[in-house]
Design an enzyme around this catalytic site. Structure first.
Site, short mmCIF file in Angstrom:
data_model
loop_
_atom_site.label_atom_id
_atom_site.label_comp_id
_atom_site.label_asym_id
_atom_site.label_seq_id
_atom_site.Cartn_x
_atom_site.Cartn_y
_atom_site.Cartn_z
N ARG A 99 0.79 -1.58 -0.21
CA ARG A 99 0.15 -0.20 -0.19
C ARG A 99 0.65 0.77 0.06
O ARG A 99 0.14 2.26 -0.12
CB ARG A 99 -0.93 0.27 1.37
CG ARG A 99 -2.10 -0.54 0.59
CD ARG A 99 -3.52 -0.72 1.82
NE ARG A 99 -2.85 -1.28 2.95
CZ ARG A 99 -3.68 -0.83 3.95
NH1 ARG A 99 -4.23 0.00 4.48
NH2 ARG A 99 -3.04 -1.70 5.24
N LYS A 141 30.70 29.85 1.97
CA LYS A 141 30.95 28.44 1.93
C LYS A 141 32.72 28.51 2.51
O LYS A 141 33.27 29.35 2.06
CB LYS A 141 30.91 27.80 1.09
CG LYS A 141 31.00 26.04 0.45
CD LYS A 141 31.78 26.72 -0.73
CE LYS A 141 33.45 26.97 -0.75
NZ LYS A 141 34.06 26.21 -2.27
N TYR A 177 28.81 37.31 -2.21
CA TYR A 177 29.85 35.57 -1.63
C TYR A 177 30.66 35.63 -1.86
O TYR A 177 31.48 36.47 -2.03
CB TYR A 177 29.50 34.75 -3.55
CG TYR A 177 30.13 33.89 -3.68
CD1 TYR A 177 29.41 32.52 -2.45
CD2 TYR A 177 31.62 33.34 -3.83
CE1 TYR A 177 30.72 31.59 -2.69
CE2 TYR A 177 31.94 32.11 -4.16
CZ TYR A 177 31.12 31.50 -3.06
OH TYR A 177 31.83 29.48 -3.28
N ASN A 224 33.89 45.14 6.32
CA ASN A 224 33.36 45.86 5.86
C ASN A 224 32.77 44.95 4.57
O ASN A 224 33.85 45.11 3.37
CB ASN A 224 32.80 46.43 5.86
CG ASN A 224 31.10 47.48 6.13
OD1 ASN A 224 30.66 46.71 4.40
ND2 ASN A 224 30.18 48.10 6.23
N ALA A 258 28.38 45.31 -0.74
CA ALA A 258 27.01 44.84 -1.45
C ALA A 258 27.29 44.29 -2.44
O ALA A 258 28.23 45.26 -3.99
CB ALA A 258 25.80 46.00 -1.48
N ASN A 285 36.55 32.66 -5.96
CA ASN A 285 37.10 31.97 -5.74
C ASN A 285 37.33 30.73 -6.77
O ASN A 285 38.79 29.96 -5.59
CB ASN A 285 37.28 30.97 -4.34
CG ASN A 285 35.39 30.22 -4.80
OD1 ASN A 285 34.64 30.57 -6.14
ND2 ASN A 285 34.94 28.98 -3.95
N TYR A 286 37.76 30.04 -7.66
CA TYR A 286 37.45 29.25 -8.74
C TYR A 286 38.15 29.88 -9.91
O TYR A 286 37.74 30.04 -11.14
CB TYR A 286 36.58 28.50 -8.58
CG TYR A 286 35.62 27.37 -9.69
CD1 TYR A 286 36.44 25.63 -9.34
CD2 TYR A 286 34.65 26.89 -10.85
CE1 TYR A 286 36.88 25.19 -10.01
CE2 TYR A 286 35.09 25.66 -11.15
CZ TYR A 286 35.99 24.89 -10.65
OH TYR A 286 35.94 23.66 -11.25
N ARG A 317 39.71 50.11 -11.37
CA ARG A 317 37.86 49.71 -12.72
C ARG A 317 38.99 51.52 -13.40
O ARG A 317 39.50 51.85 -12.99
CB ARG A 317 37.46 50.75 -11.59
CG ARG A 317 37.40 51.62 -10.41
CD ARG A 317 36.23 51.97 -10.55
NE ARG A 317 35.39 53.41 -10.16
CZ ARG A 317 35.56 53.34 -8.87
NH1 ARG A 317 35.29 52.65 -7.57
NH2 ARG A 317 35.85 54.83 -8.28
#
Ligand code: UD1
Ligand code: CA
Length: 480
Positions: free
Chosen positions: A26, A374, A389, A400, A403, A409-410, A463
């Site tokens: 069932r 992570k 991230y 600080n 935003a 990292n990869y 920049r």
């Protein structure tokens, strides 16, 4: 029913037989019934836990339907931290000729001088105290049956008595109309001395409506032998409800969660709604913890004193230290109970934060909305409040992190580390291309792509410089 002195029963010579060979049609599932999860763990594992709690000498699991899959799940249910783990073995029952036949297969694995307690792999909510009371009733040498009086006894084996004395158990399909009217039923759990059980089962025949070897026939045989049969009747029927369908599984899940919620409330934890919490593992709470609705706790979660968990959070293998606040919709997941995500004292996390394995937040760290962390350590007072991230990074005190900024990292093959010194200010929308070190006290201008290490205490802007061209004319659309 008198309240037995549970401590007096000697449990060291207890063998537990768990019946888990049945098909569970069932459930309409490929997964064997006893492996369906309740509170995140297979039904069968809850039953094996009971054997541990009773400090059984041996556990014999009778497998049959999808035996290999059921057997393969057994190592995962042995608690790694248990001190005295009983011997656990699986015995195959092929074909499945009934509950009596199933127990018969298990008996060679049981001792001679032991009590045998028969449990079902699909009955997960029995309390150890109930089984201790049953064993107590058996006095270690009688046949003891766990019974109840449900409002509707349909389907259950009826307890047939003469006066007070138990004479037999009659299965629904074999019962006369008068016997079907009996309210007291057998719950599917019994205890008996091993040697007696052997002798009775060798005499059980399949001459009944279902052509099965009924375990319940041993009651008649015990009575014939003049052997005492005792019962322990319980009122809390949820303890012996078996899972036969997804609906019953869902019902037992809620019953289990309600038990956990009640225990938390008893310990002073404030739950916004005890019907809207799910604990699929262990949740340890300090004083003055409050938990809003619809939170899920998995693996091992520790909440320190005064911690508040907002609505709709999912926490798996997490340690939250005193005074931290987790705002709604936060997802935090450590890889294992011994490798938890750590959230420091007074930290603020979320709403909508994601903390992945290896995230370690120090005291008073702020991790805000749409921030993913992570394999990174954020030291005391560091902040990443919006859209960021932070992966494979060591972030210093009071940093600080602006935003929209990320650690890249990869490189497509390997992961690289980012070091950010204390008191650094990372502007908005920066990309820190690892491996890279940002010197302490430094500032990174907004929109920078940082590819080389930066010295302490400097402003780094990476920049193109802004230019404004006076009198520049936008191309005009050709006229009609
Ligand atoms: C059994 C009892 C019934 C009792 C009820 C309580 C018998 C004959 N009847 O009936 O008196 O009221 O439980 O729920 O025992 N199993 C095996 N091998 C088999 C058959 C069954 O391992 O050959 C296992 C099943 O997987 C299940 C358990 O034994 O976990 C009980 O079997 P089930 O067929 O559900 O017994 P019921 O008909 O419910
Ligand atoms: Ca059943």
């Amino acid at each position: 029913m008198s309240n037995p002195d549970l401590s007096s029963f000697p449990l060291h010579n207890l063998d537990v037989v768990i019946l888990a060979a049945g098909k569970g049609t069932r459930m309409k599932s490929r997964l064997p019934k006893v492996l369906h999860p309740l509170a995140g763990r297979p039904l069968l594992h809850h039953v094996v836990d009971l054997a541990y709690q009773l400090q059984a000498r041996k556990v014999v699991v009778v497998t049959g339907h999808e035996a290999a899959m059921v057997e393969a799940s057994i190592p995962a249910c042995v608690p790694s931290m248990a001190s005295a783990v009983p011997d656990i073995v699986c015995i195959r029952q092929e074909p499945q000729l009934g509950t009596g036949h199933a127990v018969m297969q298990a008996l060679p694995a049981c001792g001679d001088d032991t009590m045998v307690l028969v449990l079902c792999g699909d009955v997960p909510l029995t309390l150890p105290g109930t089984l201790q009371a049953l064993l107590h009733a058996s006095q270690g040498n009688q046949l003891a049956l766990l019974t109840m009086e449900p409002l509707d006894p349909t389907g259950y084996g009826r307890i047939v008595r003469e006066g007070d004395a138990v004479r037999a158990i009659v299965e629904q399909k074999d019962a006369t109309p008068a016997q079907r009217a009996i309210r007291e039923v057998y719950c599917g759990i019994l205890a008996a001395p091993a040697q007696r059980l052997r002798s009775w089962l060798s005499r059980v025949k399949a001459d009944n409506a279902q052509r099965e070897y009924y375990l319940t026939d041993i009651v008649r045989l015990a009575v014939e032998d003049g052997f005492p049969v005792v019962t322990h009747c319980i009122a809390d029927t949820v303890q012996v409800v078996g899972v036969n369908s997804p609906a019953q599984l869902a019902e037992l899940e809620r019953a289990y969660q309600r038990r956990v919620a009640d225990a938390l409330l008893d310990n002073g934890v404030r739950l916004a709604d005890p019907a809207r919490i799910d604990v699929r593992g262990v949740l340890e709470c300090g004083q003055d913890v409050s938990i809003d609705v619809n939170c899920i706790f998995e693996g091992r979660v520790e909440l320190g004193e005064g911690v508040h968990i907002g609505a709709h959070c999912v926490l798996r293998n997490v340690v939250v230290e005193a005074g931290a606040r987790i705002h709604p919709f936060t997802h935090a997941e450590g890889s294992a109970p011994e490798e938890p995500v750590r959230i420091g004292t007074g930290a603020l996390v979320g709403p909508f934060a994601r903390l992945r394995p290896g995230a370690k937040l120090g005291a008073d760290v702020h991790v805000g909305n749409f921030v993913e962390v992570k394999n990174s350590t954020l030291a005391e007072g560091a902040k990443a409040n919006h859209l960021a991230y932070v992966g494979d990074a060591t972030v210093g005190e009071r940093v600080n992190f602006g935003a929209g900024s990320i650690t890249a990292n990869y490189d497509g093959v390997r992961k690289h580390h980012t070091h950010i010194g204390a008191d650094v200010h990372i502007g908005s929308n920066c990309v820190l291309i690892a491996p890279v070190t940002i010197g302490a006290g430094g500032t990174i201008g907004a929109g920078s792509t940082v590819t080389r290490d930066t010295p302490n205490g400097t402003l780094t802007v990476a920049r193109s410089r802004q230019v404004s061209i006076p009198g520049w004319k936008r191309p005009a659309k050709p006229g009609p």
